[in-house]
Design a protein around this motif. Structure first.
Motif, PDB file in Angstrom:
ATOM      1  N   ILE A 214      54.305  47.622  40.432  1.00 34.97           N
ATOM      2  CA  ILE A 214      54.167  46.938  41.726  1.00 34.97           C
ATOM      3  C   ILE A 214      53.651  45.520  41.526  1.00 34.97           C
ATOM      4  O   ILE A 214      54.130  44.561  42.155  1.00 34.97           O
ATOM      5  CB  ILE A 214      53.242  47.753  42.647  1.00 34.97           C
ATOM      6  N   LEU A 215      52.661  45.349  40.620  1.00 32.93           N
ATOM      7  CA  LEU A 215      52.160  44.000  40.337  1.00 32.93           C
ATOM      8  C   LEU A 215      53.266  43.130  39.747  1.00 32.93           C
ATOM      9  O   LEU A 215      53.362  41.930  40.056  1.00 32.93           O
ATOM     10  CB  LEU A 215      50.974  44.076  39.376  1.00 32.93           C
ATOM     11  N   GLY A 216      54.096  43.727  38.881  1.00 34.29           N
ATOM     12  CA  GLY A 216      55.224  42.967  38.340  1.00 34.29           C
ATOM     13  C   GLY A 216      56.206  42.555  39.423  1.00 34.29           C
ATOM     14  O   GLY A 216      56.723  41.429  39.417  1.00 34.29           O
ATOM     15  N   GLY A 239      41.679  26.451  41.051  1.00 34.71           N
ATOM     16  CA  GLY A 239      41.653  27.654  41.865  1.00 34.71           C
ATOM     17  C   GLY A 239      42.981  28.353  41.998  1.00 34.71           C
ATOM     18  O   GLY A 239      43.096  29.308  42.778  1.00 34.71           O
ATOM     19  N   GLU A 240      43.997  27.899  41.263  1.00 34.21           N
ATOM     20  CA  GLU A 240      45.320  28.493  41.400  1.00 34.21           C
ATOM     21  C   GLU A 240      45.343  29.934  40.902  1.00 34.21           C
ATOM     22  O   GLU A 240      45.980  30.801  41.504  1.00 34.21           O
ATOM     23  CB  GLU A 240      46.348  27.651  40.637  1.00 34.21           C
ATOM     24  N   ALA A 241      44.627  30.202  39.808  1.00 32.42           N
ATOM     25  CA  ALA A 241      44.627  31.566  39.260  1.00 32.42           C
ATOM     26  C   ALA A 241      43.985  32.545  40.228  1.00 32.42           C
ATOM     27  O   ALA A 241      44.511  33.644  40.478  1.00 32.42           O
ATOM     28  CB  ALA A 241      43.891  31.583  37.914  1.00 32.42           C
ATOM     29  N   MET A 248      48.294  38.568  45.017  1.00 35.68           N
ATOM     30  CA  MET A 248      48.790  39.796  44.393  1.00 35.68           C
ATOM     31  C   MET A 248      48.144  41.017  45.050  1.00 35.68           C
ATOM     32  O   MET A 248      48.810  42.041  45.272  1.00 35.68           O
ATOM     33  CB  MET A 248      48.486  39.789  42.896  1.00 35.68           C
ATOM     34  N   ARG A 249      46.861  40.932  45.351  1.00 33.80           N
ATOM     35  CA  ARG A 249      46.163  42.070  45.968  1.00 33.80           C
ATOM     36  C   ARG A 249      46.728  42.373  47.352  1.00 33.80           C
ATOM     37  O   ARG A 249      46.988  43.543  47.698  1.00 33.80           O
ATOM     38  CB  ARG A 249      44.664  41.788  46.049  1.00 33.80           C
ATOM     39  N   VAL A 250      46.917  41.319  48.144  1.00 31.21           N
ATOM     40  CA  VAL A 250      47.397  41.524  49.510  1.00 31.21           C
ATOM     41  C   VAL A 250      48.825  42.062  49.506  1.00 31.21           C
ATOM     42  O   VAL A 250      49.138  43.086  50.141  1.00 31.21           O
ATOM     43  CB  VAL A 250      47.298  40.212  50.315  1.00 31.21           C
ATOM     44  N   TYR A 251      49.715  41.365  48.815  1.00 30.13           N
ATOM     45  CA  TYR A 251      51.110  41.797  48.792  1.00 30.13           C
ATOM     46  C   TYR A 251      51.269  43.132  48.049  1.00 30.13           C
ATOM     47  O   TYR A 251      52.127  43.946  48.410  1.00 30.13           O
ATOM     48  CB  TYR A 251      51.986  40.718  48.139  1.00 30.13           C
ATOM     49  N   ILE A 568      42.854  45.211  40.695  1.00 30.20           N
ATOM     50  CA  ILE A 568      42.614  44.443  39.460  1.00 30.20           C
ATOM     51  C   ILE A 568      43.484  43.195  39.469  1.00 30.20           C
ATOM     52  O   ILE A 568      43.063  42.125  39.008  1.00 30.20           O
ATOM     53  CB  ILE A 568      42.889  45.316  38.222  1.00 30.20           C
ATOM     54  N   ALA A 569      44.710  43.362  39.971  1.00 25.31           N
ATOM     55  CA  ALA A 569      45.621  42.256  40.313  1.00 25.31           C
ATOM     56  C   ALA A 569      46.231  41.548  39.118  1.00 25.31           C
ATOM     57  O   ALA A 569      47.127  40.727  39.291  1.00 25.31           O
ATOM     58  CB  ALA A 569      44.922  41.219  41.203  1.00 25.31           C
ATOM     59  N   SER A 570      45.799  41.843  37.904  1.00 22.10           N
ATOM     60  CA  SER A 570      46.349  41.159  36.736  1.00 22.10           C
ATOM     61  C   SER A 570      47.182  42.139  35.922  1.00 22.10           C
ATOM     62  O   SER A 570      46.674  43.185  35.491  1.00 22.10           O
ATOM     63  CB  SER A 570      45.224  40.577  35.875  1.00 22.10           C
TER      64      SER A 570
END
Length: 1084
Positions: A214-216, A239-241, A248-251, A568-570
């Motif tokens: 899903i993160l991918g 602050g881009e990262a 990523m967390r929201v979507y 975790i989002a990463s």
């Protein structure tokens, strides 16, 4: 080659052709894989080899051809019936149609599995192996590790999965594998503890794989498809990262909710779309190969802008130059304004920007450019370091301050070999996709090995070739640019593809989306299978689902765990987590194959022959090494999780007997250990009481004195051997059902009292013979008991009770067998395991030395929490000629060398005259014995006689106690003898001996006819009892040397009387009789 056979019809096949219609109904075939056995509530596996008595009785064979076997038809079916069940056996997973219809309703006919090797195993494995890492991270791994080390990483991971596939193929072809795949194989091969632990690890791995996919999907969408859809934006470049992670967390949460809803509503749509997702993967890979071929003669125009040797992010400017000509005038570019404080040529600029030139190089020079030579070697870097081109000149600037708005491409994480292994390994998982569909395969034993190994070979070739081709076509700085910032935010592998980069972008988006749906579909079913096995009690709620068997609750838990991975989002942080769980699963698959192969169990007959235990061991070692290479702390955490689950299942889980290899391994280890300890008795340092506990049973086969088991557990604390024995009188054929019930009662009580040991029940024609058989033959080899524990026969004085004869014979048997004997008197007063005794004493009365067991027992008891607060006191008896002071010093030194803490007291016993009470006790004893021998009394007369003797005994003792004087000072115990005391005592004895005896004989003339041996023994018992009572009446436990039985069997009843008098008036008493060998030593 399959065996051919012909079925010859037999006369009168009415039962099969025109008999009971139930014989041809679906119920007559295979039932559900796991059904409840009557009475015990334990789910058991069902197979065509296990007879179902209820259905067989309906099809009872009434012909005459097999009349010889008709009495056994209810337990041993006809071969035709067995083959009919075998032919109709289905490997569908248990509970798939749970609640679909009532139990009495007609069952739906199971659809015959139709899937072959290509569709059922090869394509699912291909789809699960090729995925998000290939499209999003493989180019970056090649750029950071170089071609050579990337080949090493991929080779290690692919070798691991290939060895695991070989082991899995051996297990999968060793019989029918129902649906449940890897979990079923591991649990049935390694047992419920390992199966549950590894099954849950595999479930967690699959769930986190769903989070990774899903993160991918979201990364592809936000980075390469629609960057403008970002909800969070960064005010500055720093602050881009963080903004990307929040997006990523929201979507990711939204995508997870959508996918979980799709899986909940209809999983059939996910299965139908699987081929579409697989087609996207295949087309994307073909587009990459086509693009590589195209670069050989027409490389794509993909320029990369460099400042000095540093790569620039091409998102805030178009022209890769400091100045350019506009209307015949020189003007500054957008790049100038990013490094300078104004647009004028004379503005103040960054020093590095001033000192170095801006150059533009091709990002994809093509396969014929020779760029592979630069990409052979690794370029590992720390976090936040510039992505630089090796070999390009650059003017360094001292004390450079990095401004936030400068468009450099920076590394986002630390890179080294171990990190890259952890990130890459999930790309080779998915090898069990075929085994998970074993219930849908036409021939699982043929398809699983062939399809899985072919899929691994195919994907390994794709990965290895892609590494070489990426290194040969793409510039190194572009490879190390993870998010394609130098390419204006385009996907790196997409720029290589032909005919369009969107083929890769769209294909990778749908493939990762499909992989996420597959994970959310498979993980809940795996959890449901574990829950329905009943090995983890708190997971049983997840075994239920919708009316069609869909795992609703398991899907909810899977979504919650998956959400933790999304938070975790990463992608780079989630990948090592699922790598750990998959590696642990693969490790135990290899272990299962190795164990089964080395044990050579008769049922281990895989059709897949290309396996060996060394390959399995190598695969297991490689999995363990990769775990610690990826992340040692993640590896320890995964092992801790698996270990906790293992111990929980071992402690609280359901008892299962699956014929697993760990049980066979335990049996082999036990056999080896038994052969090792067979030679000779153990050394004194290794001696510990190996106890045979003899229990008495009542008429309902319940244990009479359960406190014996409490004492055993307190004495043993789970160490050493414990055999709990009991005897039933009668014939085994008549009482075998009662024997089973008694054994079950004993095992239940052992569990309640936490007594770890073995139960051995004997049915014998007499209680005496049964006890003798247990004493002689209990145990196996060197694991035999050396100590017998039994309770005191409290009702031995009753004339109709022969328990005292069995008791005395048991004492003789243990003496002849050189075994120690412990007799617990007033055993019902002993504390249970839940009680905690407060301050008190354990008193040891050491009269004779028989090996030191009296010293060892209190030490062992005080190790248990029941007796831990009690202090140990040792009393020893000094005779007239002993030096009591020296005895005390010697005993204290002996205990010091034994490392036993105890208070020591020496008690001096005086040789005084035999009292009238002693004569009266002896007379009553002999009269009772004589009467019982000469008269054959009825039961009522025997009870009346016993009561009369008891009344006379009580009246006599009361009269003598009132008439006799208190013992003299010399009779009382003294701590020190002096010469004067000794001479005075002897003189007093000589002066008063003859008149005293004459006075006693004149009191009752019949005393003169008493056996003087019995008188002396009674005198010792009475006197020692008075001394023990005076000091140990309030002790928590009293341990005494137990005198041996008489050599003449005519005096057995007198022996019981002596022991009764010796312990009269005491509470908890443990009579101890040693085996004759030393059990304690002062040496290390």
């Amino acid at each position: 080659m399959p065996t051919s056979f012909t079925v010859v019809p037999v006369e009168a096949r009415g039962a099969a052709q025109d008999g009971d219609p139930a014989a041809s109904s679906p119920e007559g075939g295979a039932g559900p894989e796991c059904e409840r056995a009557a009475g015990d509530g334990t789910p058991r596996e069902n197979s065509p080899f296990i007879n179902n008595v209820e259905t067989e009785r309906d099809d009872f064979f009434e012909g005459k051809n097999m009349a010889l076997f008709e009495e056994e038809m209810d337990s041993t079916p006809m071969v035709s019936s067995l083959l009919n069940k075998l032919a109709n056996y289905s490997s569908l997973s248990q509970g798939v149609v749970e609640h679909e219809q009532d139990e009495d309703g007609p069952r739906r006919e199971a659809k015959a599995p139709r899937m072959g090797t290509f569709v059922g195993v090869y394509l699912p494995c291909l789809q699960n192996i090729l995925g998000v890492i290939l499209f999003l991270r493989l180019t970056w791994i090649v750029g950071a590790a170089g071609v050579l080390e990337s080949l090493l990483i991929v080779s290690l991971c692919c070798a691991c999965t290939m060895l695991t596939a070989i082991s899995m193929s051996a297990i999968a072809t060793n019989g029918v594998v129902p649906a449940g795949g890897s979990y079923y194989m591991i649990s049935r091969a390694l047992g419920p503890e390992f199966g549950g632990a590894v099954g849950l690890c595999f479930y967690l791995g699959t769930t986190f794989a769903g989070a990774m996919y899903i993160l991918g999907t979201i990364e592809i969408f936000l980075t390469y498809i629609s960057p403008s859809a970002a909800i969070f934006t960064a005010a500055a470049a720093d602050g881009e990262a963080a903004a990307l992670l929040n997006n990523m967390r929201v979507y990711g949460t939204g995508a997870l909710a959508l996918m979980a809803t799709v899986v909940f509503v209809g999983v059939k749509y996910v299965n139908k779309l699987a081929l579409v997702f697989l087609a996207c993967v295949v087309l994307s890979i073909l587009a990459v190969y086509a693009g590589v071929i195209k670069t050989a003669f027409a490389p794509p125009d993909v320029p990369v802008c460099l400042l000095g040797n540093r790569t620039l992010s091409k998102r805030g400017f178009e022209a890769c130059a400091k100045l350019h000509v506009v209307n015949n005038r020189t003007a500054t570019t957008a790049l100038w304004r990013l490094f300078c404080n104004g647009s004028a040529p004379g503005a103040t600029c960054d020093e590095y920007f001033t000192q170095n030139n801006v150059t533009e190089i091709p990002g994809i020079p093509g396969v014929a450019s020779g760029i592979i030579l630069e990409n052979l070697w690794s370029a590992y870097a720390d976090k936040g370091v510039f992505v630089e081109k090796k070999g390009l000149p650059s003017v360094p600037v001292p004390d450079e301050s990095r401004a936030g708005g400068q468009p450099y491409v920076l590394t986002d994480i630390v890179t080294h070999l171990t990190v890259l292994v952890g990130i890459y390994f999930p790309s080779v998982t998915g090898i069990m996709a075929g085994s998970n569909r074993s219930g849908d395969l036409k021939d699982a034993q043929k398809s699983i090995p062939t399809g899985t190994i072919l899929a691994i070979v195919t994907t390994s070739f794709i990965y290895l070739s892609c590494i070489v081709l990426f290194g040969a076509c793409i510039e190194g700085v572009v490879l190390r640019d993870k998010f394609g910032e130098a390419l204006q935010g385009r996907l790196v592998i997409g720029t290589l593809a032909w005919p369009s980069p969107w083929v890769i972008v769209i294909g990778s988006f749908f493939s990762t989306c499909g992989a996420g749906l597959q994970s959310l579909t498979g993980a809940p079913r795996l959890l449901q299978a574990i829950a329905r096995d009943g090995i983890v009690p708190f997971l049983q709620v997840f075994g239920h689902g919708k009316a069609n068997g869909e795992p609703t609750w398991a899907l909810l838990l899977t979504a919650l765990i998956c959400e933790s991975g999304i938070l975790i989002a990463s992608l780079d942080s989630v990948a090592p987590i699922l790598s750990m769980f998959f590696l642990m699963c693969y490790l135990f698959v290899n272990l299962a194959c190795a164990v089964q192969t080395l044990l050579r169990t008769p049922n281990w007959r895989p059709r897949f022959k290309f396996y060996h235990w060394t390959l399995s061991f190598l695969g297991m070692s490689l999995c363990l090494a990769l775990m610690f290479i990826c992340s040692w702390y993640y590896a320890l955490f995964a092992m801790l999780v698996a270990g906790c689950i293992y111990k929980y299942i071992e402690y609280r889980g359901a008892e299962k007997e699956w014929g697993d290899g760990i049980r066979g391994l335990s049996l082999n280890a036990a056999r080896y250990a038994l052969l090792r300890v067979e030679h000779g008795p153990p050394h004194t340092k290794n001696w510990r009481p190996q106890v045979l506990v003899l229990l008495n049973l009542d008429a309902e086969q319940a244990v009479k004195h359960p406190r014996l088991l409490s004492l055993t557990s307190q004495l043993k604390a789970g160490k050493g051997l414990t055999i709990v024995g009991a005897v039933l009188e009668g014939a085994y054929l008549d009482r075998h059902a009662e024997a089973q019930q008694a054994e079950e009662n004993i095992r239940t009580l052992m569990g309640t009292e936490r007594t770890k040991g073995f139960c051995q029940l004997v049915v014998s024609s007499s209680l005496r013979d049964g006890v003798s058989h247990l004493v002689q033959s209990a145990g196996l080899g060197g694991m035999r008991h050396n100590t017998v524990l039994l309770g005191w026969p409290a009702a031995w004085r009753r004339p109709d009770n022969a328990s005292w004869r069995n008791f005395v014979d048991t004492v003789r048997d243990t003496t002849a067998a050189h075994q120690a004997l412990l007799v617990a008197k007033n055993v019902d007063l002993f504390p249970p395991n839940q009680e905690r005794l407060g301050d008190g004493h354990i008193d040891v009365w050491w009269v004779v030395h028989d090996g030191g067991l009296l010293m060892l027992l209190p030490f062992l008891l005080r190790q248990h929490k029941v007796w831990r607060r009690c202090r140990m006191r040792i009393f020893t008896v000094a005779q007239v000629h002993d030096n009591s002071i020296q005895m005390k010093k010697d005993l204290q030194m002996f205990l010091y060398h034994l490392r036993i803490s105890a208070d020591v007291e020496v008690v001096e016993m005086v040789e005084n005259d035999i009292s009238a009470f002693t004569y009266e006790k002896t007379l009553m004893m002999e009269q009772r014995s004589q009467m019982l021998k000469q008269m054959q009394l009825s039961k009522n007369e025997q009870e009346r006689e016993a009561q009369l003797i008891h009344d006379r005994n009580t009246a006599s003792r009361s009269a003598l106690t009132a008439s006799t004087q208190a013992p003299s000072a010399a009779d009382r115990a003294q701590m020190t003898w002096t010469k004067e005391k000794l001479l005075a005592e002897r003189q007093r004895g000589r002066e008063g001996a003859v008149p005293g005896v004459k006075d006693l004989f004149s009191l009752k003339p019949e005393w003169g006819s008493l056996d003087q041996s019995n008188v002396r023994r009674m005198h010792t018992a009475v006197k020692l009892n008075r001394v023990v009572l005076s000091r140990s009446q309030d002790a928590q436990l009293v341990l005494l040397n137990m005198p041996g039985p008489p050599r003449n069997r005519q005096g057995d009843e007198n022996y019981m009387e002596f022991l009764e008098v010796l312990t009269e008036g005491l509470g908890r008493v443990l009579l101890v009789r040693g085996s004759g060998r030393e059990v304690v030593t002062i040496y290390s």
